[in-house]
Design an enzyme around this catalytic site. Structure first.
Site, PDB file in Angstrom:
ATOM      1  N   HIS A  80      44.041  46.098  45.888  1.00  0.00           N
ATOM      2  CA  HIS A  80      43.043  46.055  46.958  1.00  0.00           C
ATOM      3  C   HIS A  80      43.474  46.887  48.161  1.00  0.00           C
ATOM      4  CE1 HIS A  80      41.389  42.892  44.546  1.00  0.00           C
ATOM      5  NE2 HIS A  80      42.430  42.104  44.756  1.00  0.00           N
ATOM      6  N   HIS A 110      37.802  41.506  42.346  1.00  0.00           N
ATOM      7  CA  HIS A 110      38.532  41.681  41.091  1.00  0.00           C
ATOM      8  C   HIS A 110      37.599  42.103  39.961  1.00  0.00           C
ATOM      9  CE1 HIS A 110      40.671  38.553  43.456  1.00  0.00           C
ATOM     10  NE2 HIS A 110      41.739  39.243  43.100  1.00  0.00           N
TER      11      HIS A 110
END
Length: 333
Positions: free
Chosen positions: A57, A219
């Site tokens: 991320h 995700h």
């Protein structure tokens, strides 16, 4: 799969070494367990704001370690929670006698492992508190979570809580301002393409050429629905409706609008979307007082965007405007 990596098993460790070499004035990296720590930590008398989660991320979270933001970040494997011993190591490396605040995104593994680490640190005599951010309006539950997911609002929370700690607020006050942010921030994301996790070697889901995943998780978790691809005006209107209607945001509210790239969306599209969002908010009477645009919480190379709205008051605006000097966010220093 085409990626600039050597071995999927070592990609996080090698990336962290590169981060440390690129920013030695800001941070240092401890290995085994992996922790990114502010270069001058621990700072006596200063609350340590600590966060973390699965890698993939970036720049969240390691890119936000530094003055005015995080004292430490704990990177797990790609899309996988860090272990309690890694979080405990971050507390040891960065916390002074002023204590530590753990910022936890609402994913089952993160919540469990950070909670365990807080208990272990407390047993060692550390004053540790935790807050859980759950700003995603897309779903009530998902594969990874019990309740709403923690997404784009995490960036704003880390900045504002970090600024409160930097100005010398005590642990009670830093925790209070963090909880205020959590109560006033909402997000939604969309995906045009899936990410490819290095150790998996293939996309995490499939979309038809004319499909968009509305309400995507960071995700690659499913969102609210799959919709047909549509022009930016219609797509951003759908996103603004989802976010603005959730708190709800009212005419006259002053907000921070965060328009985020999920990793693969180019700036030309990101700014186009941001402009549409500002116009739509103005039509609702919502005043955009502060802005952030860019790839700050990503999902590897996913093409897509997220929108985050934070309802501001004078205190939150002052803390947002405070100086910050990290690898990924810098101003006023």
């Amino acid at each position: 799969m085409k990626k600039i990596i050597n071995d999927p098993e070592t990609v996080v460790a090698e990336s962290l070494r590169g981060l440390a070499l690129a920013h030695p004035d800001i941070l240092r990296v401890q290995e085994d367990p992996a922790v990114v720590v502010r270069a001058d930590a621990p700072v006596a008398g200063k609350v340590a704001v600590i966060s973390g989660g699965g890698s993939g991320h970036e720049p969240l979270h390691g890119g936000f370690v530094g003055l005015g933001m995080l004292a430490a970040a704990v990177p797990g494997p790609v899309f996988t929670s860090p272990t309690p011993d890694a979080v405990q190591a971050a507390v040891r490396a960065s916390a002074s006698d002023a204590g530590a605040l753990l910022i936890v995104k609402n994913y089952t593994g993160d919540v469990l492992n950070f909670e365990t680490a807080a208990e272990l640190a407390a047993a060692e005599g550390a004053d540790v508190r935790s807050v859980v951010i759950d700003d995603d309006v897309a779903v009530a539950d998902s594969t990874f979570t019990a309740g709403r997911r923690g997404v784009g609002g995490t960036v704003l929370l880390e900045k504002i809580a970090g600024a409160a700690a930097e100005r010398g607020d005590g642990l009670d006050a830093v925790e209070a301002v963090a909880r205020k942010v959590i109560g006033q921030v909402r997000s939604i994301g969309v995906a045009l393409t899936p990410p490819t996790v290095p150790h998996a070697g293939e996309p995490s889901f499939t979309l038809a050429d004319d499909e968009i995943e509305f309400g995507i998780g960071i995700h690659g978790e499913p969102g609210r629905e799959r919709v047909k691809a549509e022009p930016a005006d219609a797509l951003v209107a759908r996103m603004v409706e989802a976010v603005a209607g959730d708190l709800p945001f009212e005419p006259g509210d002053e907000v921070l609008l965060f328009t985020n790239s999920m990793g693969g969306t180019p700036p030309i599209e990101l700014y186009l979307a941001h402009g549409i969002a500002e116009r739509l908010l103005a039509e609702r009477g919502i005043v955009v007082r502060r802005r952030l645009v860019g790839p700050y919480i990503t999902s590897l190379e996913m093409q897509g965007i997220s929108l985050t709205l934070l309802k501001l008051d004078d205190e939150l605006t002052e803390l947002w405007d405070a100086p910050v000097h990290t690898a990924a966010l810098r101003r006023g220093v």
